[in-house]
Structures are given as structure tokens and as C-alpha cells.
Design a protein around this motif. Structure first.
Motif, PDB file in Angstrom:
ATOM      1  N   ARG A  95     121.873  95.978  32.697  1.00  0.00           N
ATOM      2  CA  ARG A  95     120.947  96.808  31.898  1.00  0.00           C
ATOM      3  C   ARG A  95     120.258  97.834  32.792  1.00  0.00           C
ATOM      4  N   THR A 109     115.939 101.402  22.269  1.00  0.00           N
ATOM      5  CA  THR A 109     117.192 100.920  22.856  1.00  0.00           C
ATOM      6  C   THR A 109     116.916  99.848  23.901  1.00  0.00           C
ATOM      7  N   LYS A 112     116.352  96.619  22.272  1.00  0.00           N
ATOM      8  CA  LYS A 112     117.592  96.019  21.768  1.00  0.00           C
ATOM      9  C   LYS A 112     118.394  95.406  22.888  1.00  0.00           C
ATOM     10  N   THR A 113     118.582  96.180  23.979  1.00  0.00           N
ATOM     11  CA  THR A 113     119.371  95.650  25.107  1.00  0.00           C
ATOM     12  C   THR A 113     118.674  94.452  25.732  1.00  0.00           C
ATOM     13  N   LEU A 116     119.610  91.575  23.725  1.00  0.00           N
ATOM     14  CA  LEU A 116     121.013  91.269  24.021  1.00  0.00           C
ATOM     15  C   LEU A 116     121.146  90.462  25.302  1.00  0.00           C
ATOM     16  N   PHE A 119     119.965  86.863  24.717  1.00  0.00           N
ATOM     17  CA  PHE A 119     120.954  86.156  23.928  1.00  0.00           C
ATOM     18  C   PHE A 119     122.192  85.863  24.764  1.00  0.00           C
ATOM     19  N   GLY A 120     122.654  86.888  25.502  1.00  0.00           N
ATOM     20  CA  GLY A 120     123.829  86.727  26.352  1.00  0.00           C
ATOM     21  C   GLY A 120     123.630  85.658  27.399  1.00  0.00           C
TER      22      GLY A 120
END
Lengths: 136, 135
Positions: A95, A109, A112-113, A116, A119-120
Motif C-alpha cells: 500500500r 481510496t 478502502k485499501t 483491504l 482483511f488480506g
């Protein structure tokens, strides 16, 4: 020569509050987590390198190469925390690299990342531990 | 006629050694470069770690004897140690304010990384030489 850092000696003036009043946000939390996981990873990395060194020089003796400590609950929790740190730092690092390339550095953004990445991290940790524990 | 170098620093700032440390950009770029190199190495290391955990200590002999694994381990040790060194150095500089303590801790960081790195490389190298000699 006078101490370059005179703050501790002379400065009894109050500071305005920061950590105690600022609302934690995804941006700040992900950022400090990146640093915290980095430090923890460094400690684990030194440990891993010395595991390699000791294992090689004792010809992979069972007591050294497969230490009992990693069979205990606490040992496994420590390993788990290191692997979570690994995947989090890896994904958040990507990121950061994306930001360095110039993309996605705005609040929407980045949030959001950030989600992510979290979660990842959970997904990758779960997958790797399932495989490592031989549950697949 | 001697041409004077233009500088916006006051004399006091020069004497106190304030201002840029001159190697900041290099540090920043090395951090990013090692990060990029670590992306594939991380994938490889995760697979290796799972293999280490799931193999018996007899299987570990073969795991470390493979030249691919040895190459990977050496590249991983060097790159991740350099990346970690750059990162921890910044953390020390951020949180330790006393100049003496800062210097001591950065030097200790150097020593830790160098000794661990050389120890790791030497162990893998010696192992490979021994295995190769035994073939």
C-alpha cells in the motif's frame, strides 16, 4: 559543549494533549501498526536467522531445530503474532509503495485499501496456519 | 575572485550541525528498493517457513541442501536485514531524543545486523560446502 537537547533540563512548560484527545482513525492506526509490526518482525527476523545458524551447526538436532517451546500455547501465540505481523506489514508495505508511485493517496481510496490490507492479513494468516498445521 | 557558496543556513545552524544529513534520499530509496525486492522473497519465505514447520528434522537436511533454497535464504537474509536496519534506524532516531543514547543504539543496531547477517551467510555457505564435499 552544552547538551544539544535542552528540553529535558530546562523545559517544564506544558504540552497540549495529542494521543489522549485525538480520535483514532484508520489512517493513523494502520500507520502506527506498520511501525509496530516492523519492530516485532525485526526481532523475529534476528531470532529466525539465529535459528538457522544454530540448526545448521548442530546438524538439525531435534532439540534445536524443533524446539519444544513452539509446541506450547504461548509459543504458538508468539508465532501467530509474528505471522500476523508479517502479512500485515507485507500488505501495508505494498500500500505504501502504491502511494509512492503516486496512486490512491486520498482519504477515500486510502481507507478502502486500508480495509483491504486488514482483511488480506486475516485471510493470509488463516490460510498459512491451516496449511502449516496440516489441516489441509 | 573566490566564489562563495550560497547557503541559507545561519552561522549558528552550521555550528550546531543542524540541517540535512545529506543521505536522506539514499535511505528512502534503499528502503523502497529492498521493499520491492522483498515482495517475491516474502512469498518464497512464507512457503519455506511452512515447509520448515511441517518437515521432520531429517527432511530439514535436504531442505537446506537445495541450492535454490540456499540462494533464497541468503538473498532473504541480506535483503530483509538491510530493510529492517533502515527501518529500525528511523524508529530509533524518532523516539530516542538524547544524542548520546541515539548514537549508542544506532551503533548497537549496526552490530546486531552485521553479526546476524554474517553468521547466517556463513552458516548456509559452510553447510553447502560440506554437503557438496560429501556428494
Amino acid at each position: 559543549m552544552a547538551n544539544l537537547n535542552t528540553k529535558k533540563i530546562h523545559d517544564k512548560r506544558p504540552l497540549s494533549p495529542h494521543l489522549t484527545i485525538y480520535k483514532p482513525q484508520l489512517s493513523s492506526i494502520t500507520s502506527i501498526l506498520h511501525r509496530i509490526t516492523g519492530v516485532w518482525l525485526f526481532i523475529g527476523l534476528i531470532g529466525f536467522i539465529w535459528w538457522v545458524v544454530c540448526s545448521i551447526y548442530t546438524s538439525f538436532d531435534n532439540a534445536i531445530a524443533k524446539p519444544e517451546i513452539f509446541e506450547t500455547v504461548i509459543g504458538r501465540l508468539v508465532l501467530l503474532s509474528w505471522t500476523i505481523s508479517l502479512f500485515y506489514h507485507f500488505l501495508n508495505g505494498i500500500r505504501h509503495l502504491i502511494w509512492d508511485a503516486g496512486y490512491g493517496f486520498n482519504i477515500k481510496t486510502a481507507d478502502k485499501t486500508g480495509l483491504l490490507v486488514i482483511f488480506g492479513t486475516l485471510v493470509l494468516t488463516t490460510i498459512s496456519w491451516i496449511i502449516a498445521l496440516g489441516l489441509i | 575572485m573566490k566564489k562563495e557558496k550560497l547557503s541559507y543556513q545561519t552561522n549558528l545552524a552550521k555550528v550546531k550541525a543542524l540541517g540535512s544529513a545529506k543521505s536522506g534520499t539514499h535511505h528512502w530509496w534503499m528502503q523502497r528498493l529492498t521493499a520491492i525486492l522483498l515482495m517475491p522473497l516474502m512469498v518464497w519465505f512464507s512457503i519455506l517457513a511452512i515447509k520448515i514447520v511441517t518437515s521432520t528434522n531429517l527432511e530439514l537436511f535436504d531442505l537446506f541442501a537445495s541450492p535454490y533454497n540456499s540462494m533464497g535464504i541468503i538473498l532473504f537474509i541480506i535483503t530483509s536485514l538491510y530493510h529492517a536496519f533502515l527501518g529500525i534506524k528511523v524508529v530509533i532516531e524518532d523516539y530516542i531524543h538524547c544524542p548520546k543514547m541515539k548514537l549508542i543504539m544506532v551503533i548497537m543496531l549496526h552490530i546486531t545486523c552485521w553479526i546476524s547477517g554474517i553468521a547466517g551467510l556463513l552458516a548456509v555457505l559452510i553447510y553447502n560446502v560440506t554437503i557438496f564435499g560429501a556428494l
